[in-house]
Design a protein around this motif. Sequence first.
Motif, mmCIF file in Angstrom:
data_model
loop_
_atom_site.group_PDB
_atom_site.id
_atom_site.type_symbol
_atom_site.label_atom_id
_atom_site.label_comp_id
_atom_site.label_asym_id
_atom_site.label_seq_id
_atom_site.Cartn_x
_atom_site.Cartn_y
_atom_site.Cartn_z
ATOM 1 N N ARG A 69 0.834 -1.209 0.000
ATOM 2 C CA ARG A 69 0.000 0.000 0.000
ATOM 3 C C ARG A 69 0.869 1.260 0.000
ATOM 4 O O ARG A 69 0.680 2.180 -0.810
ATOM 5 C CB ARG A 69 -0.909 -0.009 1.246
ATOM 6 C CG ARG A 69 -1.753 1.236 1.428
ATOM 7 C CD ARG A 69 -2.302 1.342 2.856
ATOM 8 N NE ARG A 69 -1.210 1.528 3.813
ATOM 9 C CZ ARG A 69 -1.333 1.384 5.136
ATOM 10 N NH1 ARG A 69 -2.494 1.050 5.661
ATOM 11 N NH2 ARG A 69 -0.291 1.572 5.934
ATOM 12 N N ALA A 72 3.143 1.887 -3.102
ATOM 13 C CA ALA A 72 2.365 2.388 -4.250
ATOM 14 C C ALA A 72 2.128 3.892 -4.104
ATOM 15 O O ALA A 72 2.329 4.662 -5.053
ATOM 16 C CB ALA A 72 1.039 1.636 -4.356
ATOM 17 N N ASP A 398 2.320 -10.596 -6.935
ATOM 18 C CA ASP A 398 1.120 -9.769 -7.139
ATOM 19 C C ASP A 398 1.391 -8.366 -6.593
ATOM 20 O O ASP A 398 1.704 -8.209 -5.409
ATOM 21 C CB ASP A 398 -0.052 -10.413 -6.387
ATOM 22 C CG ASP A 398 -1.351 -9.648 -6.601
ATOM 23 O OD1 ASP A 398 -1.348 -8.650 -7.364
ATOM 24 O OD2 ASP A 398 -2.361 -10.040 -5.977
ATOM 25 N N TRP A 399 1.274 -7.373 -7.457
ATOM 26 C CA TRP A 399 1.640 -6.002 -7.082
ATOM 27 C C TRP A 399 0.444 -5.173 -6.654
ATOM 28 O O TRP A 399 0.571 -3.996 -6.353
ATOM 29 C CB TRP A 399 2.363 -5.315 -8.244
ATOM 30 C CG TRP A 399 3.626 -6.022 -8.606
ATOM 31 C CD1 TRP A 399 3.796 -6.918 -9.622
ATOM 32 C CD2 TRP A 399 4.893 -5.927 -7.940
ATOM 33 N NE1 TRP A 399 5.098 -7.386 -9.636
ATOM 34 C CE2 TRP A 399 5.785 -6.789 -8.617
ATOM 35 C CE3 TRP A 399 5.357 -5.201 -6.839
ATOM 36 C CZ2 TRP A 399 7.123 -6.930 -8.224
ATOM 37 C CZ3 TRP A 399 6.684 -5.340 -6.457
ATOM 38 C CH2 TRP A 399 7.546 -6.195 -7.142
ATOM 39 N N LYS A 400 -0.732 -5.779 -6.651
ATOM 40 C CA LYS A 400 -1.946 -5.019 -6.305
ATOM 41 C C LYS A 400 -1.999 -4.682 -4.813
ATOM 42 O O LYS A 400 -1.581 -5.477 -3.969
ATOM 43 C CB LYS A 400 -3.195 -5.834 -6.681
ATOM 44 C CG LYS A 400 -3.487 -5.803 -8.163
ATOM 45 C CD LYS A 400 -4.953 -6.049 -8.474
ATOM 46 C CE LYS A 400 -5.353 -7.514 -8.408
ATOM 47 N NZ LYS A 400 -4.682 -8.370 -9.410
ATOM 48 N N LYS A 402 -3.960 -4.385 -1.442
ATOM 49 C CA LYS A 402 -5.129 -5.101 -0.918
ATOM 50 C C LYS A 402 -6.089 -4.176 -0.178
ATOM 51 O O LYS A 402 -7.273 -4.481 -0.037
ATOM 52 C CB LYS A 402 -4.680 -6.208 0.041
ATOM 53 C CG LYS A 402 -3.881 -7.289 -0.635
ATOM 54 C CD LYS A 402 -3.974 -8.614 0.148
ATOM 55 C CE LYS A 402 -3.415 -9.763 -0.657
ATOM 56 N NZ LYS A 402 -1.925 -9.785 -0.632
ATOM 57 N N LYS A 414 -8.784 3.898 -7.665
ATOM 58 C CA LYS A 414 -9.003 2.605 -8.343
ATOM 59 C C LYS A 414 -7.679 1.996 -8.801
ATOM 60 O O LYS A 414 -6.743 2.697 -9.142
ATOM 61 C CB LYS A 414 -9.903 2.833 -9.567
ATOM 62 C CG LYS A 414 -11.328 3.212 -9.179
ATOM 63 C CD LYS A 414 -12.288 2.869 -10.317
ATOM 64 C CE LYS A 414 -13.578 3.651 -10.182
ATOM 65 N NZ LYS A 414 -13.455 5.031 -10.662
ATOM 66 N N ASP A 415 -7.641 0.686 -8.792
ATOM 67 C CA ASP A 415 -6.515 -0.064 -9.360
ATOM 68 C C ASP A 415 -5.167 0.333 -8.768
ATOM 69 O O ASP A 415 -4.175 0.449 -9.500
ATOM 70 C CB ASP A 415 -6.471 0.100 -10.892
ATOM 71 C CG ASP A 415 -7.785 -0.300 -11.545
ATOM 72 O OD1 ASP A 415 -8.397 -1.269 -11.065
ATOM 73 O OD2 ASP A 415 -8.205 0.382 -12.503
ATOM 74 N N ALA A 417 -1.736 -0.021 -7.328
ATOM 75 C CA ALA A 417 -0.736 -1.096 -7.367
ATOM 76 C C ALA A 417 0.651 -0.495 -7.445
ATOM 77 O O ALA A 417 0.824 0.637 -7.881
ATOM 78 C CB ALA A 417 -0.975 -1.989 -8.587
ATOM 79 N N LYS A 419 4.063 -0.271 -9.318
ATOM 80 C CA LYS A 419 4.540 -0.589 -10.657
ATOM 81 C C LYS A 419 6.016 -0.969 -10.548
ATOM 82 O O LYS A 419 6.863 -0.108 -10.285
ATOM 83 C CB LYS A 419 4.379 0.619 -11.567
ATOM 84 C CG LYS A 419 4.729 0.288 -12.981
ATOM 85 C CD LYS A 419 4.543 1.448 -13.935
ATOM 86 C CE LYS A 419 5.210 1.082 -15.245
ATOM 87 N NZ LYS A 419 6.108 2.125 -15.712
ATOM 88 N N ASN A 432 4.494 5.995 -11.634
ATOM 89 C CA ASN A 432 3.235 5.326 -11.305
ATOM 90 C C ASN A 432 2.117 6.355 -11.449
ATOM 91 O O ASN A 432 2.037 7.307 -10.677
ATOM 92 C CB ASN A 432 3.279 4.779 -9.879
ATOM 93 C CG ASN A 432 2.056 3.950 -9.529
ATOM 94 O OD1 ASN A 432 0.948 4.189 -10.025
ATOM 95 N ND2 ASN A 432 2.246 2.978 -8.660
#
Length: 487
Positions: A69, A72, A398-400, A402, A414-415, A417, A419, A432
């Motif tokens: 989090r 990002a 997984d770079w998203k 949560k 939104k979205d 993540a 990068k 990013n």
Amino acid sequence: MLMQSALLALGATAVAALQPLEVKGQDFVNPKTGNRFQIVGMAYQPGGSAGYDPKKKRDPLSDPDVCMRDAALLQILGVNAIRVYNLNPDLNHDECVSIFNAAGMYMLLDVNSPMPGEALTSFEVYKSYYASYLNRTFAVVEAFKDYPNTLAFFSGNEVIDKEETTEFVPSYVRAVTRDLKNYIKNWSDRKIPVGYSAADVREVLWDSFNYFTCSLQGDKDDMSMGDLFALNSYSWCGDSSFTESSFDKLVEGFENTPVPVFFSEFGCNTPSPRIFTEIGSIYGADMYDVFAGGIVYEYTQEPNNYGLVNMTEEGPATLMSDFYSLRDQYAKLDFKKLQSLKPKGSTPKPVSCSPKLITVDGFQNNFTLPVLPPGAKEMIDNGIENKPKPGKLVEIKDWKVKYEVRNADGTVIKDLAVKPLADDEVNAPGSNTANLSAGSGSSGSSGSQGSTNGGDGDDKENSAAGHGVGGGVLALVMGVAALVAAF
Ligand SMILES: *[C@@H]1O[C@H](CO)[C@@H](O)[C@H](O)[C@H]1NC(C)=O
Ligand SMILES: *[C@@H]1O[C@H](CO)[C@@H](O)[C@H](O)[C@H]1NC(C)=O
Ligand SMILES: *[C@@H]1O[C@H](CO)[C@@H](O)[C@H](O)[C@H]1NC(C)=O
Ligand SMILES: *[C@@H]1O[C@H](CO)[C@@H](O)[C@H](O)[C@H]1NC(C)=O
Ligand SMILES: *[C@@H]1O[C@H](CO)[C@@H](O)[C@H](O)[C@H]1NC(C)=O
């Protein structure tokens, strides 16, 4: 090709990595490109002092979901380094460090903590210097020395916090710097710089700087000489200027530094919301030849009100208006130019240590350092016992992010993540491009609009003197506030 198959044969995963940086004279330098590195940093201690809790097996680099989090959001902001104060060497940091590495960020790490026995004390400092304390600092080195993005270790933070603490503390901070450098020399594959992070107590700043960066007997390889000197300064407040903030005096005082100098904290929060016009000065021609950048205090909102992000214990977070103001100031900089400056050709030699360097009555002017406490030589010679596992970069699948993160206006980002950047790529604004809302909502819009001149060259000569004095007192108060907050 050969390399590739050799790696595969060894079962190694090719994870993109930042290039370890080196100190050359006054600069941090990327040995591959030959360019200087200017620190665009963020103080990172989610959870505040409770974020480091030895009982709960938790520190700021131990929870990958939280790190994802924050990496990002910091990536969107444009920072290229984080400072982390309180670390537990026995936890596994591989995932968090790999996330920040992939996000293009270096780490400046404090080896101390606010827990008893885990830092030198300002009062009766000689009682806090013993082998198991040093063991902890060496354990932090062990835990982080193998990561490519470890940029530096702080041997102390604001241990000198007022004039009364200058009688004995300096030689102990210098001794710890020596011990860390000896440990690193013996046990690290690469040289990692070590230095002190000073409070901006202007009355004793120059003596501190001289004490920590002079060289014993003029020996340029003197192991007790700081590899860097860092300053926590809060003297630029609101819509100030290079002279009004007395940053000009800092540039003047540090001009002949033999080692890199930078702000290890900055970002006065009165008035609030902040407009961060000092960014234009710190990264502009006024300062970039003397200061290797700086670290904004701080990422998370805590009771002392320096935060850019308001986070909850459970994970969801909300951006605050200062986040957008800082982003807008970074966006005005020419990062390409900033990060491709060449190292300065000639660096002043360190000055030989001598009582003459010390000007303030009562400031220690004895350069005979404390000898190692019993048991510590064995640690440096043989390595500490029960070494933390060597850190290594690991593959992240997984770079998203949560957790839900909201703009200041309440809309959900939104979205979100991280990068992952290419090998050797350092983060900069624009790497990013998540869709944040344009501004800071109702409360902070004046902040981003009031900051068009970037602070560069906005000199108001008439008010410089008067503000200099007030600024010094304020800086002292703010420095202590920050110290309490950091702990
Ligand atoms: C030294 O540090 C290591 C790693 O944190 C720890 O396991 C060990 O118990 C410490 N030893 C002493 C003597 O404090
Ligand atoms: C931060 O969020 C909490 C709710 O999680 C809220 O009560 C608090 O007022 C917020 N603080 C700021 C400064 O926005
Ligand atoms: C300087 O410090 C050392 C170590 O603490 C001490 O032995 C010595 O007497 C001191 N010298 C002076 C001149 O005070
Ligand atoms: C470690 O450094 C010390 C000097 O501080 C030296 O005497 C010792 O031989 C070194 N040990 C190793 C294993 O390199
Ligand atoms: C960005 O968000 C705004 C509103 O929050 C929306 O109108 C716009 O379509 C979004 N753009 C993209 C590229 O997702």
